[in-house]
Scaffold this motif. Structure first.
Motif: not given
Lengths: 75, 397
Positions: B49-62
């Motif tokens: 879950k932690a990895v997933e959260a970080r991964y989602m954070d690295t996505r480009v901001d709108p």
């Protein structure tokens, strides 16, 4: 003749059904014409594709496992 | 699921697979859990879950100005590219355009690159047997008369004499009869052939005709593809084992794929338009990414993140054909007058716009910078309003 779809650079191209297409357009909130395009005479298109169809392309992606994109067939 | 090689229990697998992570990251999670040995299912759950959260954070901001970021990310290392083209590309003796000139060729979507080249893979026995590989070589490389023998002109008798080399004929798998026939077909003269000597002459005894025949003779391609001037064989260690791989100077992708022995699923070339013509737009897009990456990597700049190159490739192939970035392609087809005028040929665009009464909607970056308004990207997308809202329920727009 060479079968183009066998080449390692060419991903899978399939014609999309209308109903599935509606969902896709709804999800991205776009019109058909906003999609990226592909030419009717493109070598990788399946034979049954016609102008106005939308092609679903599944690529092996460099940033993730697989990437799905859609292209509208134009002239 | 391909997780047979990881020593974790099924519950853990279920928990990790449930996340939205790409395969690579899931594999890393498995590796970490495997190394720990004492990890419980709860640990695995927490970790993934932690990895997933970080991964989602690295996505480009709108509304991040991704285009500008990509341009800078490619342009900055671009200043470190060599400007001259003269090195061998590391592959046996074949000259390939490198560095900045090559990058420019790619981004400008030039129809004919300076050093067209094909990498031809072979199939089955052609890939492992030298004799068979040579067969393909001679079917690829253009064979001209001077490679086959000597040409002399006998002015007194008004005859052109060709003395073919027996060894060369054998090596290139062509016979003297075939040579004679090809000459007859191409030049329209009848030839006299005795063994490896071929003679022919013009119909009327004219010096001009004679010399013209000799010139035309030099241009005839007896075997192979005309555009391919040289082919080099190398034995390489590939995943499938040791195979012969051919590198050509000169490119005729469509024709090459049809030659027997050529593996039409792996053979590639460095000419974008040929790839587009033969394999379609998606293959062309992939080639753009591959070629730009290789150009940068060659000069040690391989840490330009691939998504910048992907953006460029996507933009160039968006309309179904390969468009160049410059004024004949993408930049030239912008809606905004000011943007086009600011790019190149300023006065033409302004003049035409004035004549036709064009309107500029001021949607893009360049035109807003020109008139001094905030751009619509990043913070510019947000409208700020001050005021008070009434009792609960009514939300600000």
């Amino acid at each position: 003749m060479v079968d183009v779809s066998q080449h390692e650079l060419v991903p899978e191209h399939t014609v999309l059904d209308e109903d599935v297409l509606e969902e896709v357009l709804a999800e991205y909130d776009i019109d058909r014409t906003d999609l990226p395009k592909i030419k009717r005479n493109d070598s990788a298109l399946p034979d049954e594709a016609e102008i106005g169809d939308v092609i679903k392309i599944v690529r092996d992606s460099r940033t993730t496992d697989q990437a799905v994109v859609y292209r509208l067939v134009v002239e | 699921m391909t997780n047979v090689h990881y020593d974790v229990d099924d519950d853990t697998i279920a928990v990790v697979e449930d996340t939205n992570l790409p395969r690579r990251l899931k594999d890393e999670v498995y590796e970490t859990l495997e190394d720990r040995g004492d990890a419980t299912v709860e640990d695995a759950d927490e970790l993934s879950k932690a990895v997933e959260a970080r991964y989602m954070d690295t996505r480009v901001d709108p509304l991040d100005p991704v285009g500008t970021v990509s341009a800078q990310s490619i342009g900055e290392p671009g200043t470190q590219l060599t400007m001259n083209t003269f090195h061998y590309a590391g592959v046996a003796e074949i000259d390939v355009t490198q560095g900045l000139p090559r990058l420019i060729e790619l981004v400008d979507a030039r129809k004919t690159p300076d050093t067209p080249m094909m990498t031809v893979y072979l199939e089955d026995e052609y890939a492992t047997e030298r004799e068979k590989a040579h067969e393909v070589v001679w079917n690829l490389e253009a064979t001209k008369i001077l490679a086959l023998g000597d040409v002399s002109t006998n002015v007194a008798d008004m005859r052109v004499q060709i003395s073919l080399n027996k060894d060369t004929l054998e090596e290139r798998m062509i016979t003297a009869e075939e040579v004679a026939e090809i000459i007859e077909d191409n030049l329209g003269v009848s030839t006299v052939q005795q063994g490896t000597e071929i003679q022919f002459g013009p119909e009327e005894p004219s010096y001009r005709d004679l010399l013209q025949l000799v010139e035309e003779l030099r241009d005839i391609t007896f075997k192979g593809i005309e555009e391919v001037s040289r082919v080099v064989i190398r034995r390489e260690e590939l995943d499938e084992g040791e195979q012969f791989v051919l590198y050509t100077e000169g490119s005729a992708f469509g024709d090459a794929l049809e030659i027997e022995g050529v593996d039409a699923s792996r053979t590639t070339c460095n000419n974008l338009h040929e790839i587009h013509r033969n394999l379609g737009i998606e293959a062309a897009r992939e080639t753009i990414i591959e070629e730009t990456h290789n150009t940068l990597a060659e000069q040690g700049l391989d840490d330009v993140n691939v998504r910048h190159l992907m953006l460029v490739a996507d933009m160039m192939t968006n309309r179904g054909e390969i468009e160049s970035i410059g004024r004949h392609g993408i930049s030239g087809s912008k809606q905004s007058v000011l943007a086009r005028a600011a790019f190149e040929v300023t006065v033409n665009h302004l003049l035409n716009a004035a004549i036709h009464g064009e309107i500029d909607d001021l949607d893009g970056v360049t035109e807003n910078v020109i008139v001094g308004k905030p751009i619509k990207l990043g913070t510019g997308d947000v409208d700020l309003r001050m005021g008070s809202t009434d009792s609960g329920g009514s939300q600000a727009d």
